[in-house]
Write an enzyme that holds these catalytic residues in place. Structure first.
Site, PDB file in Angstrom:
ATOM      1  N   LYS A 180      19.837  45.144  -9.550  1.00 37.19           N
ATOM      2  CA  LYS A 180      20.550  44.408 -10.468  1.00 37.19           C
ATOM      3  C   LYS A 180      19.989  44.190 -11.971  1.00 37.19           C
ATOM      4  O   LYS A 180      18.668  44.744 -11.998  1.00 37.19           O
ATOM      5  CB  LYS A 180      20.814  42.870 -10.153  1.00 37.19           C
ATOM      6  CG  LYS A 180      21.739  42.842  -8.902  1.00 37.19           C
ATOM      7  CD  LYS A 180      23.057  43.445  -9.072  1.00 37.19           C
ATOM      8  CE  LYS A 180      23.933  43.660  -7.600  1.00 37.19           C
ATOM      9  NZ  LYS A 180      24.292  42.553  -7.128  1.00 37.19           N
TER      10      LYS A 180
HETATM   11  C1  LIG Z   1      24.930  41.915  -5.674  1.00 34.63           C
HETATM   12  C2  LIG Z   1      26.105  41.296  -5.664  1.00 34.63           C
HETATM   13  C3  LIG Z   1      26.355  40.159  -5.019  1.00 34.63           C
HETATM   14  C4  LIG Z   1      25.429  39.531  -3.919  1.00 34.63           C
HETATM   15  O1  LIG Z   1      24.151  39.486  -4.499  1.00 34.63           O
HETATM   16  P1  LIG Z   1      23.096  39.294  -3.422  1.00 34.63           P
HETATM   17  O2  LIG Z   1      21.733  39.125  -4.140  1.00 34.63           O
HETATM   18  O3  LIG Z   1      22.602  40.729  -2.855  1.00 34.63           O
HETATM   19  O4  LIG Z   1      23.374  38.381  -2.168  1.00 34.63           O
HETATM   20  C5  LIG Z   1      27.584  39.457  -5.169  1.00 34.63           C
HETATM   21  N1  LIG Z   1      28.470  39.682  -5.910  1.00 34.63           N
HETATM   22  C6  LIG Z   1      28.476  40.955  -6.673  1.00 34.63           C
HETATM   23  C7  LIG Z   1      29.477  41.199  -7.774  1.00 34.63           C
HETATM   24  C8  LIG Z   1      27.202  41.750  -6.482  1.00 34.63           C
HETATM   25  O5  LIG Z   1      27.266  42.987  -7.240  1.00 34.63           O
END
Ligand SMILES: *Cc1c(COP(=O)(O)O)cnc(C)c1O
Length: 374
Positions: A180
């Site tokens: 991310k």
């Molecule tokens: C990565 C992601 C999540 C979940 O995040 P985590 O930190 O992996 O629990 C939720 N929604 C979207 C759209 C994502 O890309």
């Protein structure tokens, strides 16, 4: 293999973490508040609540809005499963809306067609890093007295009509997973201007207990009250130190992601079989993902061909309601969201991350063109 996404960690990040490891507080110490304040400031929100991951952030958001059994929450068909799962965690029903075929963002017309007297909220997902059309979505939530959650896990650093992602909906959720925009290993945050909701989420991340360890230590008392059923969704101090250090680089990284996207756009401008998603002129796209639709060429051939040539392409995402769990539990099936299903057959995500230099971008372009022409 060039991955589709990758973290960027430098010595400054490492030193920031080491400093906390040598301190008295490994968790629930001063770095949590410092990170929350810096993050809130960055996205122009009044409050930020740090939690253990992006899924916990979504869960806390749905909890804070008092969504429970019998309630419905509208979510887009194309997203990571966690968006819908958070609704299910609270015993409520996720209702899947179709996406706009150009942007793959939740389609407001489909949202309106899914409204019922039980609808409590909409979760918009800023897919790939492009903010949804918040003017239109806010208009719907105001007219029908609903809450709007922005699952902004892709879009930290983006903006909509000049307002940063994180300030656009009632609650905005972020993930700090390594792929991310910035990372703390695992981590998440929710931003909001609503103090009561922020307080509720702080309670929720700490077992539903009214004070945390640091607060009790400060007043010299062991007494605490658990007033609701919460979870342990806390983020540690050394992760928050990493987050603080990463946050400083966000703006520069978003610019690099946009440069990479522009290089791809230019390369595919005259390739009819590779169609980048539409970007609206009034948004700043954070490009967590660079997604193209493949026309007249089999996606699996391209996927396998590129991976065989060292390019770690990926597919984001299988429509959530087609997963066996959703089909079994909620009776969803093919035909529910035709635009999402068609898009799913054609999409592929090309590598984009701040550490990618122009040479790597060009080799992805060369490999894709070779695979298509073979
Ligand atoms: C990565 C992601 C999540 C979940 O995040 P985590 O930190 O992996 O629990 C939720 N929604 C979207 C759209 C994502 O890309």
């Amino acid at each position: 293999m060039i991955p589709y996404g990758k973290q960027y960690i430098n010595d400054e990040d490492i030193q920031a973490v080491i400093q906390v490891l040598r301190s008295d507080w490994l968790t629930t110490g001063p770095k949590v508040k410092e990170f929350e304040e810096a993050f809130a400031c960055q996205v122009e929100a009044r409050h930020a609540v740090a939690v253990s991951n992006g899924t916990a952030a979504l869960h806390a958001a749905v909890y804070a809005l008092d969504i429970g059994p019998g309630d419905e929450v509208i979510v887009p068909a194309i997203t990571f499963a966690a968006t819908a799962n958070a609704v299910v965690f609270q015993g409520a029903i996720p209702v899947f809306a179709d996406v706009d075929p150009g942007t793959l963002l939740i389609d407001p017309a489909s949202v309106e067609s899914r409204l019922t007297p039980n609808t409590k909220a909409i979760i918009a997902v800023d897919y790939a890093g492009q903010p949804c059309d918040y003017d239109i979505l806010m208009n719907i939530t105001k007219r029908y007295n609903l809450y709007l959650i922005d699952d902004a896990c892709h879009a930290l650093g983006g903006s909509y009509r000049g307002s940063p992602v994180g300030s656009l909906a009632d609650l905005n959720t972020f993930s700090l997973h390594p792929v991310k925009p910035i990372t703390t290993g695992e981590g998440g945050l929710i931003t909001t201007d609503n103090e009561a909701l922020a307080t509720r989420m702080r309670l929720f991340r700490n077992h539903g207990i009214t004070t945390d360890h640091q607060q009790r230590d400060a007043v010299g008392s062991w007494v605490y009250e658990m007033i609701d059923l919460g979870y342990n969704y806390r983020l540690t101090d050394f992760q928050c130190a990493l987050g603080l250090s990463q946050l400083k680089k966000l703006s520069e990284w978003v610019i690099r992601r946009q440069e990479i996207a522009a290089r791809y756009d230019a390369a595919f401008a005259n390739t009819a079989s590779v169609q980048p998603l539409t970007v609206r002129p009034y948004v700043d796209h954070a490009y967590h993902l660079y997604v193209v639709r493949l026309k007249g060429i089999d996606r699996k051939t391209v996927y396998c061909g590129m991976r065989a040539n060292g390019v770690g392409v990926n597919v984001h995402y299988i429509p959530v309601y087609l997963h066996p769990y959703y089909q079994k539990r909620f009776g969803t099936s093919y035909g529910l969201c035709p635009a999402a299903e068609l898009a799913y057959e054609e999409i592929i995500s090309l590598p984009v991350f701040p550490g990618m230099d122009d040479g790597m971008v060009d080799s992805v372009i060369t490999v894709l063109q070779k695979v298509i022409n073979d």
